[in-house]
Design a protein around this motif. Structure first.
Motif, PDB file in Angstrom:
ATOM      1  N   THR A  35      14.629  14.990  40.287  1.00  8.65           N
ATOM      2  CA  THR A  35      13.886  15.548  41.056  1.00  8.65           C
ATOM      3  C   THR A  35      12.456  15.807  41.012  1.00  8.65           C
ATOM      4  OG1 THR A  35      15.523  17.002  41.350  1.00  8.65           O
ATOM      5  CG2 THR A  35      13.447  17.662  41.923  1.00  8.65           C
ATOM      6  N   ILE A  36      12.159  15.412  39.999  1.00 11.55           N
ATOM      7  CA  ILE A  36      10.880  15.301  38.696  1.00 11.55           C
ATOM      8  C   ILE A  36      10.232  13.979  39.423  1.00 11.55           C
ATOM      9  CG2 ILE A  36       9.162  15.069  37.338  1.00 11.55           C
ATOM     10  CD1 ILE A  36      10.796  17.167  35.810  1.00 11.55           C
ATOM     11  N   ARG A  37      10.615  12.826  39.760  1.00 10.84           N
ATOM     12  CA  ARG A  37      10.570  12.417  39.995  1.00 10.84           C
ATOM     13  C   ARG A  37       9.707  11.737  41.336  1.00 10.84           C
ATOM     14  NH1 ARG A  37      13.956   6.300  39.270  1.00 10.84           N
ATOM     15  NH2 ARG A  37      15.043   7.248  40.901  1.00 10.84           N
ATOM     16  N   GLY A  38      11.183  12.223  41.956  1.00 12.28           N
ATOM     17  CA  GLY A  38      10.369  12.439  43.698  1.00 12.28           C
ATOM     18  C   GLY A  38       9.488  13.352  44.390  1.00 12.28           C
ATOM     19  N   TRP A  39       9.353  14.222  43.251  1.00 10.86           N
ATOM     20  CA  TRP A  39       7.771  14.948  43.825  1.00 10.86           C
ATOM     21  C   TRP A  39       7.029  14.162  43.590  1.00 10.86           C
ATOM     22  CZ3 TRP A  39       7.902  18.744  46.927  1.00 10.86           C
ATOM     23  CH2 TRP A  39       8.838  19.579  47.899  1.00 10.86           C
ATOM     24  N   ALA A  40       6.748  13.492  41.927  1.00  9.67           N
ATOM     25  CA  ALA A  40       5.852  12.790  41.685  1.00  9.67           C
ATOM     26  C   ALA A  40       5.111  11.986  42.500  1.00  9.67           C
ATOM     27  CB  ALA A  40       5.717  12.695  40.101  1.00  9.67           C
ATOM     28  N   GLU A  41       6.435  11.553  43.301  1.00 12.67           N
ATOM     29  CA  GLU A  41       5.497  10.004  43.558  1.00 12.67           C
ATOM     30  C   GLU A  41       5.384  10.037  44.733  1.00 12.67           C
ATOM     31  OE1 GLU A  41       9.593   7.959  44.195  1.00 12.67           O
ATOM     32  OE2 GLU A  41       9.400   6.910  42.124  1.00 12.67           O
ATOM     33  N   LEU A  42       5.106  11.587  45.119  1.00 14.76           N
ATOM     34  CA  LEU A  42       4.448  12.280  47.042  1.00 14.76           C
ATOM     35  C   LEU A  42       2.608  11.163  46.684  1.00 14.76           C
ATOM     36  CD1 LEU A  42       4.955  15.413  47.315  1.00 14.76           C
ATOM     37  CD2 LEU A  42       5.767  13.628  49.013  1.00 14.76           C
ATOM     38  N   ARG A  59       4.156  22.328  41.146  1.00 14.07           N
ATOM     39  CA  ARG A  59       5.475  23.755  41.068  1.00 14.07           C
ATOM     40  C   ARG A  59       6.522  23.303  40.832  1.00 14.07           C
ATOM     41  NH1 ARG A  59       2.682  28.514  44.722  1.00 14.07           N
ATOM     42  NH2 ARG A  59       1.642  28.955  43.751  1.00 14.07           N
ATOM     43  N   ARG A  60       7.047  22.585  41.512  1.00 11.21           N
ATOM     44  CA  ARG A  60       8.863  22.445  41.723  1.00 11.21           C
ATOM     45  C   ARG A  60       8.572  21.516  39.970  1.00 11.21           C
ATOM     46  NH1 ARG A  60      11.621  23.277  41.426  1.00 11.21           N
ATOM     47  NH2 ARG A  60      13.603  22.253  42.478  1.00 11.21           N
ATOM     48  N   ILE A  61       8.055  20.716  39.742  1.00  7.96           N
ATOM     49  CA  ILE A  61       8.116  19.716  38.193  1.00  7.96           C
ATOM     50  C   ILE A  61       7.827  20.456  37.346  1.00  7.96           C
ATOM     51  CG2 ILE A  61       6.360  18.059  36.886  1.00  7.96           C
ATOM     52  CD1 ILE A  61       5.785  16.655  40.363  1.00  7.96           C
ATOM     53  N   GLN A  62       7.439  21.483  37.450  1.00 10.12           N
ATOM     54  CA  GLN A  62       6.796  22.890  35.805  1.00 10.12           C
ATOM     55  C   GLN A  62       8.085  23.426  36.143  1.00 10.12           C
ATOM     56  OE1 GLN A  62       4.327  26.169  36.465  1.00 10.12           O
ATOM     57  NE2 GLN A  62       3.803  25.784  34.272  1.00 10.12           N
ATOM     58  N   ASP A  63       8.452  23.807  37.027  1.00  8.31           N
ATOM     59  CA  ASP A  63       9.659  24.321  37.132  1.00  8.31           C
ATOM     60  C   ASP A  63      11.467  23.669  35.925  1.00  8.31           C
ATOM     61  OD1 ASP A  63      11.497  26.896  37.938  1.00  8.31           O
ATOM     62  OD2 ASP A  63      12.125  25.468  39.000  1.00  8.31           O
ATOM     63  N   GLU A  64      11.383  22.353  36.954  1.00  7.39           N
ATOM     64  CA  GLU A  64      12.442  21.038  36.585  1.00  7.39           C
ATOM     65  C   GLU A  64      12.196  20.819  35.149  1.00  7.39           C
ATOM     66  OE1 GLU A  64      15.033  20.425  38.162  1.00  7.39           O
ATOM     67  OE2 GLU A  64      14.501  21.891  39.097  1.00  7.39           O
ATOM     68  N   ALA A  65      10.696  20.520  34.530  1.00  6.20           N
ATOM     69  CA  ALA A  65      10.486  20.678  33.103  1.00  6.20           C
ATOM     70  C   ALA A  65      10.905  21.729  31.992  1.00  6.20           C
ATOM     71  CB  ALA A  65       9.344  20.631  33.125  1.00  6.20           C
ATOM     72  N   ASP A  66      10.908  23.611  33.042  1.00  2.00           N
ATOM     73  CA  ASP A  66      11.391  24.324  32.314  1.00  2.00           C
ATOM     74  C   ASP A  66      13.116  24.485  32.201  1.00  2.00           C
ATOM     75  OD1 ASP A  66       8.358  25.240  32.119  1.00  2.00           O
ATOM     76  OD2 ASP A  66       8.568  26.615  33.866  1.00  2.00           O
ATOM     77  N   HIS A  67      13.450  23.580  33.298  1.00  3.74           N
ATOM     78  CA  HIS A  67      14.656  24.626  32.859  1.00  3.74           C
ATOM     79  C   HIS A  67      15.304  22.638  32.136  1.00  3.74           C
ATOM     80  CE1 HIS A  67      18.791  24.101  34.711  1.00  3.74           C
ATOM     81  NE2 HIS A  67      19.242  22.951  34.785  1.00  3.74           N
ATOM     82  N   MET A  68      14.951  21.780  32.539  1.00  5.75           N
ATOM     83  CA  MET A  68      15.340  20.603  31.273  1.00  5.75           C
ATOM     84  C   MET A  68      14.978  20.903  29.595  1.00  5.75           C
ATOM     85  SD  MET A  68      13.652  16.555  32.755  1.00  5.75           S
ATOM     86  CE  MET A  68      13.546  16.100  31.533  1.00  5.75           C
ATOM     87  N   HIS A  69      14.076  21.822  29.530  1.00  5.04           N
ATOM     88  CA  HIS A  69      14.471  22.778  28.365  1.00  5.04           C
ATOM     89  C   HIS A  69      14.749  23.476  28.034  1.00  5.04           C
ATOM     90  CE1 HIS A  69      11.966  23.994  24.792  1.00  5.04           C
ATOM     91  NE2 HIS A  69      11.742  25.112  24.844  1.00  5.04           N
ATOM     92  N   GLN A  70      15.018  24.762  28.832  1.00 11.66           N
ATOM     93  CA  GLN A  70      16.123  25.664  28.699  1.00 11.66           C
ATOM     94  C   GLN A  70      17.623  24.540  28.753  1.00 11.66           C
ATOM     95  OE1 GLN A  70      17.474  27.838  32.135  1.00 11.66           O
ATOM     96  NE2 GLN A  70      16.063  29.968  30.952  1.00 11.66           N
TER      97      GLN A  70
END
Length: 245
Positions: A35-42, A59-70
């Protein structure tokens, strides 16, 4: 029972549990990284001139990073801590959850027609992040097991009368693929009284969906026929009845 046999069984169960934790962690990390890669490629797609879209992507990249940390913290906090975290319940609009899942997967498969249908005001009390990842797993499973370009429909409705007349909200994912196997249907719909261990390997996403739905006091139903597609419906009480354990 022989003590050595008992110790061996216990160590075997502990090893299996560790393997489960790692399988779930890897599954969640892969999903978030994709998901992060998809949003980062925009920006590389010439869409960086849209400020609102860029803010949404960040926001989506930050949220997914938070999810990975959790997710990592759940598996490796300390040896005596359960990997299943308590629910962080809040009011959730199921339409927003569906829209976000569709947006995430639309980046990964832009040629796939994904239709949205809404009826009513489907709100519930739930763990927003956990619910979001369950719906994304469910939708991702539909994309993986249907032909390229085959349409998928995500429908949200509620409140409607559920079992016993209690109000509930529903989200369904319908595809036109080959249908689900009896084994996959059982993975989604088997009773709570059966073994709740997550199956390793293929179909892990479906097991995660089931666990999340059950922790929110919900139910999963499947309608599927060979070569006629599948509709998976997850139903939740409008107020969560789960203790989060």
């Amino acid at each position: 029972m022989d003590k050595d046999c008992g110790d061996g069984r216990r160590h075997g169960e502990e090893a299996y549990e560790r393997q489960q934790r790692l399988e779930v962690l890897l599954h969640e990390l892969r999903t978030s990284l994709t998901t992060i890669r998809g949003w980062a490629e925009l920006p590389l797609q010439g869409l960086s001139d849209d400020p609102e879209l860029m803010v949404r992507a960040l926001r989506r990249i930050q949220d997914e990073a938070d999810h990975m940390h959790q997710a990592v913290q759940q598996v490796f906090p300390r040896a005596d801590t359960s990997w299943v975290r308590p629910l962080d319940a809040e009011p959730v609009d199921l339409r927003d959850v569906a829209d976000e899942a569709v947006a995430d997967l639309g980046l990964l498969d832009p040629e796939r027609p994904i239709a949205r249908e809404n009826s009513g005001r489907p709100t519930l009390v739930a763990d927003n992040r956990m619910l979001r990842h369950a719906i994304r797993n469910l939708l991702g499973n539909a994309l993986r097991h249907t032909p390229a370009g085959s349409p998928v429909t995500v429908a949200v409705r509620g409140p409607v009368a559920g079992s016993g007349g209690r109000p509930q909200v529903e989200l369904s994912v319908s595809d036109q693929g080959p249908g689900m196997s009896p084994h996959d249907i059982a993975r989604l719909t088997s009773p709570r009284s059966e073994d709740r261990r997550i199956e390793l390997g293929g179909g892990l996403g479906l097991s995660i969906v089931r666990r999340v739905v059950e922790r929110h006091g919900g139910e999963v139903s499947v309608h599927s026929a060979p070569d006629r597609g599948t509709t998976v419906t997850v139903a939740f009480p409008t107020v969560s009845v789960s203790s989060g354990n």
